[in-house]
Design a protein around this motif. Structure first.
Motif, PDB file in Angstrom:
ATOM      1  N   ALA A  11       0.827  -1.218   0.000  1.00  0.00           N
ATOM      2  CA  ALA A  11       0.000   0.000   0.000  1.00  0.00           C
ATOM      3  C   ALA A  11       0.851   1.253   0.000  1.00  0.00           C
ATOM      4  O   ALA A  11       0.472   2.279   0.569  1.00  0.00           O
ATOM      5  CB  ALA A  11      -0.943  -0.005   1.211  1.00  0.00           C
ATOM      6  N   GLY A  12       2.021   1.161  -0.643  1.00  0.00           N
ATOM      7  CA  GLY A  12       2.842   2.355  -0.818  1.00  0.00           C
ATOM      8  C   GLY A  12       2.298   3.189  -1.976  1.00  0.00           C
ATOM      9  O   GLY A  12       1.174   2.959  -2.446  1.00  0.00           O
ATOM     10  N   PRO A  13       3.071   4.175  -2.442  1.00  0.00           N
ATOM     11  CA  PRO A  13       2.582   5.028  -3.538  1.00  0.00           C
ATOM     12  C   PRO A  13       2.155   4.252  -4.777  1.00  0.00           C
ATOM     13  O   PRO A  13       1.125   4.577  -5.383  1.00  0.00           O
ATOM     14  CB  PRO A  13       3.794   5.928  -3.830  1.00  0.00           C
ATOM     15  CG  PRO A  13       4.493   6.028  -2.514  1.00  0.00           C
ATOM     16  CD  PRO A  13       4.349   4.672  -1.888  1.00  0.00           C
ATOM     17  N   ALA A  14       2.906   3.220  -5.155  1.00  0.00           N
ATOM     18  CA  ALA A  14       2.531   2.453  -6.350  1.00  0.00           C
ATOM     19  C   ALA A  14       1.251   1.665  -6.102  1.00  0.00           C
ATOM     20  O   ALA A  14       0.304   1.716  -6.911  1.00  0.00           O
ATOM     21  CB  ALA A  14       3.664   1.509  -6.749  1.00  0.00           C
ATOM     22  N   GLY A  15       1.199   0.927  -4.998  1.00  0.00           N
ATOM     23  CA  GLY A  15       0.032   0.099  -4.718  1.00  0.00           C
ATOM     24  C   GLY A  15      -1.231   0.909  -4.532  1.00  0.00           C
ATOM     25  O   GLY A  15      -2.296   0.570  -5.079  1.00  0.00           O
ATOM     26  N   ALA A  16      -1.134   1.986  -3.758  1.00  0.00           N
ATOM     27  CA  ALA A  16      -2.323   2.806  -3.491  1.00  0.00           C
ATOM     28  C   ALA A  16      -2.819   3.490  -4.764  1.00  0.00           C
ATOM     29  O   ALA A  16      -4.033   3.614  -4.983  1.00  0.00           O
ATOM     30  CB  ALA A  16      -2.004   3.844  -2.422  1.00  0.00           C
ATOM     31  N   THR A  17      -1.888   3.910  -5.606  1.00  0.00           N
ATOM     32  CA  THR A  17      -2.295   4.564  -6.863  1.00  0.00           C
ATOM     33  C   THR A  17      -2.997   3.578  -7.790  1.00  0.00           C
ATOM     34  O   THR A  17      -4.049   3.891  -8.370  1.00  0.00           O
ATOM     35  CB  THR A  17      -1.066   5.169  -7.569  1.00  0.00           C
ATOM     36  OG1 THR A  17      -0.488   6.160  -6.710  1.00  0.00           O
ATOM     37  CG2 THR A  17      -1.447   5.798  -8.891  1.00  0.00           C
ATOM     38  N   ALA A  18      -2.423   2.389  -7.925  1.00  0.00           N
ATOM     39  CA  ALA A  18      -3.053   1.376  -8.770  1.00  0.00           C
ATOM     40  C   ALA A  18      -4.437   1.022  -8.225  1.00  0.00           C
ATOM     41  O   ALA A  18      -5.398   0.860  -8.991  1.00  0.00           O
ATOM     42  CB  ALA A  18      -2.166   0.132  -8.844  1.00  0.00           C
ATOM     43  N   ALA A  19      -4.542   0.920  -6.907  1.00  0.00           N
ATOM     44  CA  ALA A  19      -5.831   0.593  -6.293  1.00  0.00           C
ATOM     45  C   ALA A  19      -6.853   1.687  -6.560  1.00  0.00           C
ATOM     46  O   ALA A  19      -8.009   1.411  -6.898  1.00  0.00           O
ATOM     47  CB  ALA A  19      -5.640   0.398  -4.786  1.00  0.00           C
ATOM     48  N   TYR A  20      -6.431   2.934  -6.408  1.00  0.00           N
ATOM     49  CA  TYR A  20      -7.341   4.070  -6.628  1.00  0.00           C
ATOM     50  C   TYR A  20      -7.884   4.072  -8.059  1.00  0.00           C
ATOM     51  O   TYR A  20      -9.096   4.188  -8.283  1.00  0.00           O
ATOM     52  CB  TYR A  20      -6.591   5.374  -6.334  1.00  0.00           C
ATOM     53  CG  TYR A  20      -7.335   6.618  -6.711  1.00  0.00           C
ATOM     54  CD1 TYR A  20      -8.335   7.137  -5.892  1.00  0.00           C
ATOM     55  CD2 TYR A  20      -7.032   7.293  -7.894  1.00  0.00           C
ATOM     56  CE1 TYR A  20      -9.020   8.289  -6.243  1.00  0.00           C
ATOM     57  CE2 TYR A  20      -7.706   8.447  -8.250  1.00  0.00           C
ATOM     58  CZ  TYR A  20      -8.698   8.945  -7.427  1.00  0.00           C
ATOM     59  OH  TYR A  20      -9.377  10.087  -7.779  1.00  0.00           O
ATOM     60  N   LEU A  21      -6.990   3.889  -9.020  1.00  0.00           N
ATOM     61  CA  LEU A  21      -7.410   3.967 -10.421  1.00  0.00           C
ATOM     62  C   LEU A  21      -8.262   2.759 -10.821  1.00  0.00           C
ATOM     63  O   LEU A  21      -9.268   2.915 -11.529  1.00  0.00           O
ATOM     64  CB  LEU A  21      -6.181   4.076 -11.320  1.00  0.00           C
ATOM     65  CG  LEU A  21      -5.380   5.387 -11.165  1.00  0.00           C
ATOM     66  CD1 LEU A  21      -4.071   5.313 -11.942  1.00  0.00           C
ATOM     67  CD2 LEU A  21      -6.208   6.572 -11.635  1.00  0.00           C
ATOM     68  N   CYS A  22      -7.883   1.578 -10.368  1.00  0.00           N
ATOM     69  CA  CYS A  22      -8.665   0.382 -10.713  1.00  0.00           C
ATOM     70  C   CYS A  22     -10.041   0.410 -10.054  1.00  0.00           C
ATOM     71  O   CYS A  22     -11.045   0.048 -10.670  1.00  0.00           O
ATOM     72  CB  CYS A  22      -7.896  -0.874 -10.303  1.00  0.00           C
ATOM     73  SG  CYS A  22      -6.441  -1.217 -11.323  1.00  0.00           S
ATOM     74  N   ALA A  23     -10.094   0.827  -8.786  1.00  0.00           N
ATOM     75  CA  ALA A  23     -11.387   0.903  -8.094  1.00  0.00           C
ATOM     76  C   ALA A  23     -12.275   1.956  -8.737  1.00  0.00           C
ATOM     77  O   ALA A  23     -13.489   1.768  -8.871  1.00  0.00           O
ATOM     78  CB  ALA A  23     -11.161   1.211  -6.612  1.00  0.00           C
ATOM     79  N   VAL A 154      -1.217  -7.178  -8.756  1.00  0.00           N
ATOM     80  CA  VAL A 154      -0.269  -6.070  -8.918  1.00  0.00           C
ATOM     81  C   VAL A 154       0.775  -6.204  -7.817  1.00  0.00           C
ATOM     82  O   VAL A 154       0.459  -6.072  -6.630  1.00  0.00           O
ATOM     83  CB  VAL A 154      -0.975  -4.701  -8.819  1.00  0.00           C
ATOM     84  CG1 VAL A 154       0.057  -3.565  -8.947  1.00  0.00           C
ATOM     85  CG2 VAL A 154      -2.049  -4.568  -9.883  1.00  0.00           C
ATOM     86  N   VAL A 155       2.006  -6.500  -8.193  1.00  0.00           N
ATOM     87  CA  VAL A 155       3.094  -6.641  -7.225  1.00  0.00           C
ATOM     88  C   VAL A 155       3.714  -5.265  -7.013  1.00  0.00           C
ATOM     89  O   VAL A 155       4.364  -4.714  -7.896  1.00  0.00           O
ATOM     90  CB  VAL A 155       4.146  -7.650  -7.722  1.00  0.00           C
ATOM     91  CG1 VAL A 155       5.286  -7.764  -6.703  1.00  0.00           C
ATOM     92  CG2 VAL A 155       3.511  -9.006  -7.965  1.00  0.00           C
ATOM     93  N   ALA A 156       3.464  -4.695  -5.837  1.00  0.00           N
ATOM     94  CA  ALA A 156       3.968  -3.345  -5.515  1.00  0.00           C
ATOM     95  C   ALA A 156       4.446  -3.341  -4.076  1.00  0.00           C
ATOM     96  O   ALA A 156       4.160  -2.434  -3.318  1.00  0.00           O
ATOM     97  CB  ALA A 156       2.857  -2.310  -5.729  1.00  0.00           C
ATOM     98  N   VAL A 295       1.274  -7.859 -12.933  1.00  0.00           N
ATOM     99  CA  VAL A 295       2.117  -6.723 -13.321  1.00  0.00           C
ATOM    100  C   VAL A 295       2.934  -6.351 -12.096  1.00  0.00           C
ATOM    101  O   VAL A 295       2.547  -6.651 -10.962  1.00  0.00           O
ATOM    102  CB  VAL A 295       1.291  -5.493 -13.800  1.00  0.00           C
ATOM    103  CG1 VAL A 295       0.553  -5.799 -15.088  1.00  0.00           C
ATOM    104  CG2 VAL A 295       0.311  -5.045 -12.717  1.00  0.00           C
ATOM    105  N   VAL A 296       4.068  -5.700 -12.303  1.00  0.00           N
ATOM    106  CA  VAL A 296       4.913  -5.268 -11.191  1.00  0.00           C
ATOM    107  C   VAL A 296       5.203  -3.782 -11.368  1.00  0.00           C
ATOM    108  O   VAL A 296       5.467  -3.320 -12.485  1.00  0.00           O
ATOM    109  CB  VAL A 296       6.201  -6.118 -11.119  1.00  0.00           C
ATOM    110  CG1 VAL A 296       6.972  -6.091 -12.415  1.00  0.00           C
ATOM    111  CG2 VAL A 296       7.092  -5.670  -9.977  1.00  0.00           C
ATOM    112  N   ALA A 297       5.145  -3.038 -10.260  1.00  0.00           N
ATOM    113  CA  ALA A 297       5.268  -1.575 -10.357  1.00  0.00           C
ATOM    114  C   ALA A 297       6.118  -1.033  -9.214  1.00  0.00           C
ATOM    115  O   ALA A 297       6.321  -1.680  -8.183  1.00  0.00           O
ATOM    116  CB  ALA A 297       3.875  -0.933 -10.314  1.00  0.00           C
ATOM    117  N   GLY A 298       6.617   0.184  -9.415  1.00  0.00           N
ATOM    118  CA  GLY A 298       7.349   0.882  -8.358  1.00  0.00           C
ATOM    119  C   GLY A 298       8.675   0.231  -8.026  1.00  0.00           C
ATOM    120  O   GLY A 298       9.349  -0.354  -8.875  1.00  0.00           O
TER     121      GLY A 298
END
Length: 430
Positions: A11-23, A154-156, A295-298
């Motif tokens: 739930a860092g910047p990458a995870g939270a951002t991906a979650a926000y956009l997907c939700a 999403v691996v973040a 996918v992997v991010a950050g």
């Protein structure tokens, strides 16, 4: 057993951002965070460069817990006892601001709250033990004895990411591409920070990149001014630290003992300390960013940009997460979460300014292997400045004479200087 469209690890910047956009796109999303709350595993803070955040969270600075608007950037060469600085100052610009200092323990929960408000479920305090892989495709995760299945994972999970390696989906990273970040949060009165960093108000701050005085190891230091704290640290190559036989805290203590640094932190109280591995990043180290069902991010994808002047991680993470989310949403529309269905992630990421910046500064990384940059040149530059500014009994020197004398003192040949200037030019100038 629960099933979601998207499971996000971290739930860092990458995870939270991906979650926000997907939700926001209507997908069912769960975020699993090993810390007791987002940001609790991230000591200290850093700088966020505002552009990508503003694209996703317009005018975020009005609500987000940012510390100070960064209006000053300095690159400082630390000699044995002296310092030479390249100092840039600007007025606090109107929106869009360039950068802010943040404390992750405050900023990450705010980002996670945006994801929750969009409809994502955030589960702190759970560690993902492994990926569920069936017939070569990632189908979910195992966490705390439970299985959470998903169309895509999403691996973040940050710089210590091991899930893909454990699943045999990537190779082990080389130790030479890993650094250690040794960080402290130092508390000082708000007005003291404002005065010492020459800010007009407590809303303005400064960022220092410091080269030299890191115990002879390859690496550099940083100091960022927060509201009533300083984020201070050294990032050093793991293999260089090992060869030095020094402990991480010894390297940090030596850095803090330099008069330039000591003046800035004088009277401060250390309220947090941590050391953790960080990837060196770089254009040449960008890995495969997607596969069947993931996918992997950050930082988990070693995405970081170091161009000597700035060290960028959080905006790179957010840019990659936004590109990944776009691909996931597109894949959802097609019902295809295979590697082919997620391949647009790479295209979207390559279209970002962050990726292009990484490409622009790809030649910086050989420069970061040059020992003279970290040990010899900072002291030599300070010695030349001393020659130029000091009035002594001996006749003064012009610049070229001072340079040649100090090259001799520091055992730098003209050939090596020419090669290093060329290397610096390729990395940051040409």
């Amino acid at each position: 057993m629960d099933e979601f469209d998207v499971v996000i690890v971290g739930a860092g910047p990458a995870g939270a951002t991906a979650a926000y956009l997907c939700a926001n796109a209507g997908l069912s999303v769960v975020v699993i965070e090993r810390g007791q709350q987002p940001g609790s595993k991230n000591v200290s803070g850093g700088l966020i460069y505002a552009q990508i955040y503003d694209e996703i969270f317009p005018n975020f600075w009005k609500d987000a817990p940012v510390e100070r608007t960064i209006t000053g950037h300095s690159v400082v060469f630390l000699g044995d006892t002296a310092a030479t600085a390249l100092d840039y100052r600007a007025e606090a610009s109107a929106p869009h601001y360039n950068a802010f200092s943040v404390l992750r323990a405050k900023f990450d929960p705010w980002l996670a709250a945006q994801a929750e408000a969009a409809g994502a479920m955030v589960m702190p305090g759970f560690t993902v033990d492994e990926l569920i892989v069936e017939n070569g495709r990632v189908c979910g995760v195992k966490a705390g004895g439970d299985e959470l299945r998903a169309q895509v994972v999403v691996v973040a999970e940050g710089t210590r990411s091991q899930l893909l390696k454990q699943a045999g989906l990537r190779e082990a990273y080389s130790p030479k591409d890993v650094s250690i970040g040794i960080k402290e949060i130092i508390q000082l009165p708000e007005q003291t920070i404002t005065d010492r960093f020459q800010c007009l108000s407590a809303d303005e701050g400064a960022a220092y990149t410091l080269v030299g005085h890191t115990g002879g190891v390859q690496g550099g230091g940083f100091i960022y001014s927060n509201r009533d704290t300083l984020s201070l640290g050294v990032v050093a190559k793991i293999d260089s630290v090992y060869k030095s036989k020094k402990q991480p805290h010894e390297i940090l203590d030596e850095f803090k003992s330099h008069p330039f640094v000591a003046r800035l932190i004088h009277g401060g109280e250390v309220v947090e300390y941590s050391a953790q591995t960080v990837h060196r990043g770089g254009f040449h180290l960008i890995p495969q960013l997607y596969g069947d069902g993931y996918v992997v991010a950050g930082s988990a994808a070693r995405l970081l940009l170091n161009n000597v002047m700035t060290l960028r991680g959080m905006d790179v993470a957010v840019a990659s997460a936004a590109a990944a989310a776009k691909a996931v949403i597109e894949a959802s529309g097609k019902g295809d979460f295979s590697a082919a269905g997620l391949a647009s992630y790479e295209e979207y990421f390559k279209a970002t300014s962050v990726y292009k910046d990484m490409q622009t500064f790809k030649n910086v990384y050989p420069l970061l292997e040059n020992d003279r940059l970290f040990s010899t040149y900072p002291d030599m530059v300070c010695a030349i400045m001393e020659d130029m500014f000091s009035v002594q009994l001996q006749p003064g020197k012009k610049g070229y004479r001072a340079l040649r004398d100090r090259m001799k003192d520091h055992d730098v040949s003209l050939l090596n200087l020419a090669k290093d200037v060329y290397q610096i030019g390729r990395g940051v100038a040409l």
